[in-house]
Design an enzyme around this catalytic site. Structure first.
Site, PDB file in Angstrom:
ATOM      1  N   CYS A 212      -5.588   2.742  -5.042  1.00  0.00           N
ATOM      2  CA  CYS A 212      -5.078   3.127  -3.971  1.00  0.00           C
ATOM      3  C   CYS A 212      -6.137   4.414  -3.275  1.00  0.00           C
ATOM      4  CB  CYS A 212      -3.571   3.723  -3.977  1.00  0.00           C
ATOM      5  SG  CYS A 212      -3.024   4.245  -2.408  1.00  0.00           S
TER       6      CYS A 212
ATOM      7  N   CYS B 263       0.631  -1.110   0.080  1.00  0.00           N
ATOM      8  CA  CYS B 263      -0.061  -0.027   0.098  1.00  0.00           C
ATOM      9  C   CYS B 263       0.880   1.099   0.012  1.00  0.00           C
ATOM     10  CB  CYS B 263      -0.950   0.061   1.257  1.00  0.00           C
ATOM     11  SG  CYS B 263      -2.298   1.282   0.830  1.00  0.00           S
TER      12      CYS B 263
END
Length: 441
Positions: free
Chosen positions: A369, A190
């Site tokens: 994201c 991430c």
């Protein structure tokens, strides 16, 4: 009577242990499909293939008792969610037909179609899916582990369930000074998370009337703020509007907890070290492929990631091995959304291999994201292998929007638990086709 109850309890305890782990059997075991890792990728693949196999033909090797929805950790650090909302017992997220081997792989032996687990048992397989995730290497930064395990150091990290609650605690206690946020000089799960908490913290300070007493600094090892230009341009506007100082190519190399000093290296001038005082320091730790993978030289690339074809996700050398998620060598952003898209490709191609059909599934590098930029604000970045936007909605997603924030906070968690981990959510590709009337973007 008490003695009898004790015997029954002991018997039941032993049976429970035998049902999840080979550690007490002393026997080698053979499975048609072996999945290494019980994270997002491993559990998703277990759910997909569980429909096609008999009980006992699939096994998942995973040491953790709790499965965490890690994308929620950012919201926990900002006080938006609670850690208790992020986890479920591992047994409850694995299909009943799947054997859970509670342990860790210490050695991969793909030439023998086997792995060795920590207790020395050897597990053999016909096919293997490697979904071992990334390893968090907090200990590689001198002073970091010490700072994270004692109070009043001002150091926190959203990347581990062990430390994520510290972030919100520090936010609530913060009075004034430097608030520094870091991005390491390694692959990262991430990649947007290190700056998401920076934006949330800035918004928190503003809402609590102390923004003028805080210097907010984002130190990243990268030469860019974000890898996709469209979203990077949007984020530069955010940091400029909110007076967040961004230092590119700066890597955290040491912490002095007692003095509350962080030491950064200029990656363009390696001999240049800078000491910065902090009141708050959020650290994204160095990460790597798991040590057990890195030792298997014929299974991985030079960095220790499983060497698979970026399109089919099949291993280049061992055709009965596939990999997905953070441990694979595919050049995509390492996110849960990537796993969702990859899972369908592995499912299609591994089934085709088992049935001796051509492998037609192709992964396009899709990653997503949700860049939370504050309370109630989010930029939803979606892109492919070439870092071109691959957006689901028929609007430009480079704006801060309440809708995207609500999706991140309220829609994505149940979609994860009851869609992806049940093997029925493969990412938003089908939704994108509908919303864009099947037109290629």
């Amino acid at each position: 009577m008490l003695a009898l109850r004790g015997q029954v309890y002991m018997k039941n305890s032993i049976l429970r242990c035998l049902s999840t782990s080979p550690s007490l059997t002393g026997e080698n075991q053979k499975y048609k499909l072996l999945i290494v890792g019980g994270g997002s990728a491993g559990c998703t693949m277990a759910a997909k293939f569980g429909k096609h196999f008999k009980k006992g033909e699939i096994a998942v090797i995973e040491p953790a008792d709790t499965h965490y929805y890690q994308p929620m950790f950012t919201l926990v650090g900002g006080g938006i969610k609670k850690l208790s909302e992020c986890g479920k017992p591992m047994r409850t997220v694995l299909p009943d037909k799947v054997k859970w081997i509670k342990g860790s792989v210490t050695e991969f032996k793909p030439h023998n179609n086997s792995v060795t687990v920590l207790n020395g048992d050897e597990i053999t397989y016909d096919f293997m899916i490697v979904a071992a995730g990334l390893q968090l290497n907090y200990e590689e930064i001198p002073g970091l582990v010490e700072a994270l395990n004692v109070p009043n150091t001002g150091v926190c990290s959203n990347y581990s369930y062990k430390y994520v609650n510290r972030t919100y605690e520090i936010l609530k206690q913060f009075k004034s000074g430097n608030a520094i946020f870091t991005y390491p000089n390694t692959p990262v799960k991430c990649p947007g998370a290190p700056q998401k908490i920076c934006y949330i913290a800035e918004d928190y300070f503003r809402k609590n009337g102390i923004r003028d007493k805080v210097n907010i600094i984002y130190n990243t090892s990268l030469p860019v703020l974000f890898g996709v230009k469209k979203y990077a341009d949007a984020l530069w506007k955010v940091v400029e509007q909110r007076d967040i100082k961004v230092n590119l190519r700066r890597n955290l190399v040491k912490i002095k907890p007692k003095e509350k000093i962080a030491v950064f290296q200029n990656l363009d001038v390696p001999e240049e070290l800078t000491e910065m005082e902090y009141s708050m320091l959020h650290v994204a730790p160095p990460m790597s492929a798991p040590n057990s993978l890195k030792k298997s030289k014929d299974l991985v690339n030079d960095l220790g990631f499983v060497n698979v074809n970026k399109d089919t996700l099949q291993h280049f050398k061992y055709g009965n091995v596939f990999a997905l998620g953070d441990c694979s060598a595919t050049p995509n952003s390492k996110t849960a959304a990537s796993v969702a898209a990859q899972s369908d490709i592995v499912y299609q191609n591994l089934l085709a291999l088992m049935e001796k059909r051509p492998l037609k599934g192709k992964y396009n590098g899709y990653a997503s994201c949700p860049l939370v930029t504050g309370y109630g604000k989010c930029i939803l970045a979606e892109f492919d292998y070439d870092l071109n936007p691959l957006e689901t909605f028929p609007i430009s997603q480079d704006k801060e929007m309440w809708l995207m924030y609500t999706m991140k906070k309220d829609l994505m968690p149940p979609l994860y638990w009851y869609g992806m981990l049940k093997g029925v959510w493969n990412g938003p590709g089908a939704v994108r086709n509908i919303l864009h009337l099947n037109m290629k973007k």
